[in-house]
Design an enzyme around this catalytic site. Structure first.
Site, PDB file in Angstrom:
ATOM      1  CG  HIS A 190      -8.587  -7.933   2.954  1.00  0.00           C
ATOM      2  ND1 HIS A 190      -9.565  -8.780   2.502  1.00  0.00           N
ATOM      3  CD2 HIS A 190      -8.485  -6.964   2.012  1.00  0.00           C
ATOM      4  CE1 HIS A 190     -10.021  -8.365   1.340  1.00  0.00           C
ATOM      5  NE2 HIS A 190      -9.394  -7.249   1.019  1.00  0.00           N
ATOM      6  CG  ASN A 192     -12.207  -9.254  -2.657  1.00  0.00           C
ATOM      7  OD1 ASN A 192     -11.365  -9.586  -1.831  1.00  0.00           O
ATOM      8  ND2 ASN A 192     -12.412  -7.994  -2.989  1.00  0.00           N
ATOM      9  CE1 TYR A 213      -2.748  -6.050  -3.432  1.00  0.00           C
ATOM     10  CE2 TYR A 213      -3.085  -7.696  -1.746  1.00  0.00           C
ATOM     11  CZ  TYR A 213      -3.594  -6.836  -2.696  1.00  0.00           C
ATOM     12  OH  TYR A 213      -4.938  -6.755  -2.888  1.00  0.00           O
TER      13      TYR A 213
HETATM   14 FE1  HDE Z   1      -6.163  -5.803  -1.828  1.00  0.00          FE
HETATM   15  N1  HDE Z   1      -4.796  -5.235  -0.441  1.00  0.00           N
HETATM   16  N2  HDE Z   1      -5.857  -4.090  -2.843  1.00  0.00           N
HETATM   17  N3  HDE Z   1      -7.642  -6.261  -3.127  1.00  0.00           N
HETATM   18  N4  HDE Z   1      -6.491  -7.475  -0.851  1.00  0.00           N
HETATM   19  C1  HDE Z   1      -4.441  -5.938   0.634  1.00  0.00           C
HETATM   20  O1  HDE Z   1      -2.203  -6.241   1.303  1.00  0.00           O
HETATM   21  C2  HDE Z   1      -4.819  -3.251  -2.662  1.00  0.00           C
HETATM   22  C3  HDE Z   1      -8.004  -5.555  -4.235  1.00  0.00           C
HETATM   23  C4  HDE Z   1      -7.302  -8.505  -1.216  1.00  0.00           C
HETATM   24  O2  HDE Z   1      -5.425 -12.361   3.480  1.00  0.00           O
HETATM   25  C5  HDE Z   1      -3.275  -5.338   1.350  1.00  0.00           C
HETATM   26  O3  HDE Z   1      -1.051  -7.639   2.650  1.00  0.00           O
HETATM   27  C6  HDE Z   1      -4.825  -2.231  -3.673  1.00  0.00           C
HETATM   28  C7  HDE Z   1      -8.790  -6.342  -5.131  1.00  0.00           C
HETATM   29  C8  HDE Z   1      -7.259  -9.566  -0.251  1.00  0.00           C
HETATM   30  O4  HDE Z   1      -3.512 -11.297   3.635  1.00  0.00           O
HETATM   31  C9  HDE Z   1      -2.939  -4.110   0.513  1.00  0.00           C
HETATM   32  C10 HDE Z   1      -5.911  -2.487  -4.451  1.00  0.00           C
HETATM   33  C11 HDE Z   1      -8.903  -7.558  -4.517  1.00  0.00           C
HETATM   34  C12 HDE Z   1      -6.375  -9.130   0.720  1.00  0.00           C
HETATM   35  C13 HDE Z   1      -3.946  -4.197  -0.603  1.00  0.00           C
HETATM   36  C14 HDE Z   1      -6.537  -3.650  -3.940  1.00  0.00           C
HETATM   37  C15 HDE Z   1      -8.187  -7.490  -3.276  1.00  0.00           C
HETATM   38  C16 HDE Z   1      -5.908  -7.825   0.322  1.00  0.00           C
HETATM   39  C17 HDE Z   1      -3.482  -5.120   2.835  1.00  0.00           C
HETATM   40  C18 HDE Z   1      -6.402  -1.679  -5.626  1.00  0.00           C
HETATM   41  C19 HDE Z   1      -9.664  -8.782  -5.003  1.00  0.00           C
HETATM   42  C20 HDE Z   1      -5.993  -9.848   1.992  1.00  0.00           C
HETATM   43  C21 HDE Z   1      -2.657  -6.154   3.534  1.00  0.00           C
HETATM   44  C22 HDE Z   1      -5.566  -1.756  -6.723  1.00  0.00           C
HETATM   45  C23 HDE Z   1      -9.228  -9.249  -6.305  1.00  0.00           C
HETATM   46  C24 HDE Z   1      -4.874 -10.816   1.801  1.00  0.00           C
HETATM   47  C25 HDE Z   1      -1.883  -6.782   2.497  1.00  0.00           C
HETATM   48  C26 HDE Z   1      -4.576 -11.555   3.084  1.00  0.00           C
HETATM   49  C27 HDE Z   1      -4.990  -7.079   1.030  1.00  0.00           C
HETATM   50  C28 HDE Z   1      -3.931  -3.336  -1.618  1.00  0.00           C
HETATM   51  C29 HDE Z   1      -7.721  -4.179  -4.496  1.00  0.00           C
HETATM   52  C30 HDE Z   1      -8.133  -8.606  -2.388  1.00  0.00           C
HETATM   53  C31 HDE Z   1      -2.935  -2.800   1.206  1.00  0.00           C
HETATM   54  C32 HDE Z   1      -3.835  -1.108  -3.784  1.00  0.00           C
HETATM   55  C33 HDE Z   1      -9.337  -5.915  -6.485  1.00  0.00           C
HETATM   56  C34 HDE Z   1      -8.025 -10.872  -0.280  1.00  0.00           C
HETATM   57  O5  HDE Z   1      -1.645  -4.156   0.013  1.00  0.00           O
END
Ligand code: HDE
Length: 748
Positions: free
Chosen positions: A122, A195, A409
């Site tokens: 993202h 999402n 996060y």
């Molecule tokens: Fe994320 N995700 N994600 N994700 N995600 C990140 O956090 C993660 C998941 C989502 O505009 C990271 O600050 C894991 C689902 C958005 O700043 C990180 C898992 C959904 C954004 C991370 C998921 C999301 C992130 C990267 C599996 C929808 C951007 C930078 C368990 C419900 C937020 C950060 C923004 C960002 C980890 C799965 C949505 C790496 C471990 C499911 C919208 O921490």
């Protein structure tokens, strides 16, 4: 001595056992109104309470000594005004630079450190401020303060992002969009980090690094950027059938939205709501766009990656500047605890959606985005969203994906934003007071003055826990019963990978189904290893035979009799189709805020232009006057018309529809103008509504199209007034799907 430090020492208090006892005990030691939410109270302290909080009050002592800001002078970071900023200090005007040039060192070294690590996923995103307001109290379901009072507005910051590409990658690539909302409630920040699809690719957080490695550009050459069309992504998908449902959404038109104002947002996971009586229900969160849902055409999306890589970012920005505030209604799917097991799927499985036809979405409030950020870095880049940020009245479920996110996060943000104090950055800082015993670390802004441990008697045991209460109490986890052996297993209830992809497929309109076939064929066409392509087609044979056959044919793969006679999954809880899963099955589109290009040159009929613009504006549509040159054109009536853009610099992909007004001289020039002809042909190919007023129908031939091309969206009328009604009707279709086959035969 302050008021609370005079109260009884709480060093030897027994731990709170239940809410009531805690409340009584609490009242014994802290003034009853200490925790009343006082909107005016800043993060420094509890306002009404004269206790040593962790405050920045000491900074006030410096106030009398502060210099007045005089003028707009340039200073160093230490406030020293500088007389020079264009030449380094040198020994003679042609001589060597001198080491003592502290201003030069500071300016360059600060610049050298300007970049921080981009988000690991993202990375590319755009943000906006706004507010959220609930339509009516949700006290029946939750005690969350921001969901009680329809008159109260809660400030929000939203960041919408692509997943795969780097920070500078184009906006319109095929991808999932992140939809992260931070609600600055009076009880602390609530982040709904979702999402634009209601499901995710994997079921367990431990797989996330593997999934992300696979979808990111290939490690040897960092290709492709912003694309999933490469071997490692499809290899992973082919080996992990749980990804298939989200892949279907990704391959659908949802992957290439027309605008970030026209996408749905989903919290995906099942969460809990808890009301003041401690009763809990399950919930899934939805954001429904007031502007409807719509997508780009795939070729258009690809052209845009070059013609305007910032297309979505610009669209969101412009809409807010022009007062077309993006709006999203909050919807809840409420599942009573007793219904947890009544579905054919497990509600804890994030690869499954709960069909709206089974559990309707209750619309409960609205988010309005009405302010653009002032500084991209300070706000959109430094904002830190985290699914762990919840408030009393909301809680997690046992979804294993959600539980992993709660950890990841904050962990990544410490790395990205340089330490543990990132929540003190203005964009992350809650509106509610922050008081605890956490201390120090890099870039600490708060000046802490109370004891840094609990229990303590030297600061009156302040700040201390706030007991759970019916209203405005402390957060306490819902006492869900939980027991089991420690195992590394997936529940068998997560095992069905094909029923929901099939439901999704069957719920699409015919054009949407065609696009899904095209998208699979395009993406797999970029996969070098034939066995990966074959494995994906094999997976598709479990979803739908027509889908599998069409993709296989495009890839030159022959399907076996066994593959073609495979038993298909049964409907989900008896449901064959759900129109809510399609972008277009639910009816007409919203035309307000869309853009229409009027192609003109000197000698254009001023009346024709005026009539078109008037009709468009009455629908809230923005006309854009495009001409062979910037400046003005002179109409056949002798009036000057301001030009908004040059035709060759403003291709048709930047607008929703195109009109050629009447006017002999103008048309004569446009017939010879390559960019104008290209614009008409490209808009036709991209299925956009086209309006040709009076003699402008000549443009068809000039652009290599014939009058036979006429359809419900290619409107030819003798005058502008007659043209506008059917033209607006065509705009309400968004794109002219019936033209699609014919348009394929037109050369680009
Ligand atoms: Fe994320 N995700 N994600 N994700 N995600 C990140 O956090 C993660 C998941 C989502 O505009 C990271 O600050 C894991 C689902 C958005 O700043 C990180 C898992 C959904 C954004 C991370 C998921 C999301 C992130 C990267 C599996 C929808 C951007 C930078 C368990 C419900 C937020 C950060 C923004 C960002 C980890 C799965 C949505 C790496 C471990 C499911 C919208 O921490």
């Amino acid at each position: 001595m302050t008021k609370t430090s005079a109260t009884k020492s709480s060093l030897h208090q027994a731990p709170f056992t239940d809410g009531k006892a805690a409340e009584a005990h609490y009242e014994d030691t802290v003034p009853a109104d200490a925790y009343k939410l006082s909107p005016g109270a800043g993060p420094a302290g509890p306002g009404s309470l004269k206790t040593p909080g962790n405050t920045n009050d000491k900074l006030k002592d410096m106030a009398p000594f502060r210099a007045d800001g005089d003028g707009m002078g340039l200073t160093t970071n230490l406030g020293v005004k500088m007389a020079h900023n264009q030449n380094t200090l040198k020994a003679g005007s042609r001589g060597p630079s001198l080491l003592e040039d502290f201003h030069f060192h500071e300016k360059l070294s600060h610049f050298d450190s300007e970049r921080i690590p981009e988000r690991v996923v993202h990375a590319r995103g755009t943000g906006a401020h706004g507010y959220f307001q609930v339509y009516e109290s949700l006290a029946e379901y939750t005690k969350a303060d921001f969901l009680q009072d329809p008159k109260a507005r809660t400030p929000v910051f939203i960041r919408i992002s692509t997943v795969q590409g780097f920070r500078g990658s184009p906006d319109t690539v095929r991808d999932i969009r992140g939809f992260a909302v931070k609600l600055y409630t009076r009880e602390g920040n609530f982040d709904l980090v979702g999402n634009d699809t209601p499901v995710f690719f994997i079921q367990d957080a431990i797989k996330f690094p593997d999934f992300v490695h696979a979808v990111k550009p290939e490690p040897h050459n960092e290709v492709p950027q912003g694309q999933s069309a490469h071997d490692s992504f499809w290899d992973y998908v082919s080996l992990q059938p749980e990804t298939l449902h989200n892949v279907m959404w990704h391959m659908s038109d949802r992957g290439i939205p027309r605008s970030l104002r026209m996408i749905e947002g989903f919290g995906i996971h099942t969460y809990r709501l808890v009301n003041a009586e401690g009763k809990s229900c399950f919930v899934r969160f939805h954001w429904k766009p007031i502007y409807g849902t719509s997508s780009l055409i795939w070729d258009e999306a690809q052209v845009l990656t070059g013609r305007d890589p910032d297309f979505h970012r610009r669209d969101l920005w412009q809409a807010i500047e022009e007062g077309d505030y993006p709006e999203f209604e909050l919807g809840l799917q409420i599942i009573p605890e007793e219904d947890e097991h009544k579905f054919d799927f497990d509600i804890l499985d994030a690869t499954k959606l709960i069909p709206e036809a089974l559990v309707p979405v209750k619309i409960v409030g609205k988010m309005v985005l009405n302010r653009n950020p002032d500084n991209f870095f300070a706000e959109t880049e430094q904002v830190a969203f985290c699914p762990a940020n919840i408030v009393p009245g909301i809680d997690f479920s046992d979804d294993p994906l959600l539980q992993g996110r709660v950890f990841s996060y904050v962990d990544t943000q410490r790395h990205r934003l340089g330490g543990p104090n990132f929540n003190e950055l203005p964009i992350n800082r809650p509106l509610s007071p922050v008081r605890n015993q956490q201390r120090d670390g890099r870039y600490r802004l708060q000046i802490d003055v109370t004891a840094n441990y609990e229990p303590n008697s030297i600061s009156g045991n302040w700040p201390r826990e706030v007991p759970e209460a019916k209203k405005n109490g402390g957060f306490a986890t819902y006492p869900q019963k939980s027991e089991g052996k420690k195992v590394r297993e997936r529940s068998p209830s997560f095992a069905d990978y094909f029923s929901q992809p099939r439901l999704f497929w069957l719920s699409q309109t015919k054009p949407e189904q065609r696009h899904i076939v095209d998208a699979f064929s395009f993406e797999l066409g970029k996969v070098g290893r034939p066995y990966i392509r074959e494995r994906i087609v094999e997976l598709l044979t479990h979803v739908d035979h027509d889908l599998a056959k069409a993709v296989a044919a495009n890839l030159g793969i022959a399907l076996s009799a066994e593959q073609l006679s495979r038993k298909l999954p049964k409907p989900v809880n008896g449901l064959e189709k759900d129109p809510a899963l399609s972008l277009y099955a639910q009816g007409k589109q919203v035309v307000k805020s869309r853009r229409v290009a009027l192609l003109v040159a000197d000698g254009v009929s001023g009346k024709s232009v005026e009539d078109v613009c008037k009709a468009l504006k009455s629908e809230g549509v923005h006309p854009q006057i495009l001409a062979p040159h910037m400046g003005v054109v002179v109409s056949e009536e002798g009036k000057e018309i301001m030009v908004d853009g040059a035709i060759d610099g403003t291709p048709s992909v930047l607008v929703d529809a195109v009109i050629f007004p009447d006017g002999e001289q103008s048309l004569k020039m446009l017939e010879k103008n390559g960019a104008a002809k290209y614009c008409l042909r490209q808009a036709y190919k991209h299925l956009k509504p086209l309006g040709l007023v009076g003699e402008a129908k000549r443009m068809l031939k000039a652009a290599g199209l014939s009058e036979d091309s006429q359809d419900a969206g290619l409107v030819l009328e003798s005058d502008a007034q007659k043209l506008m009604k059917p033209f607006i009707e065509a705009m309400k279709q968004h794109r002219i799907w019936a033209r699609e086959d014919k348009a394929k035969d037109v050369a680009a």
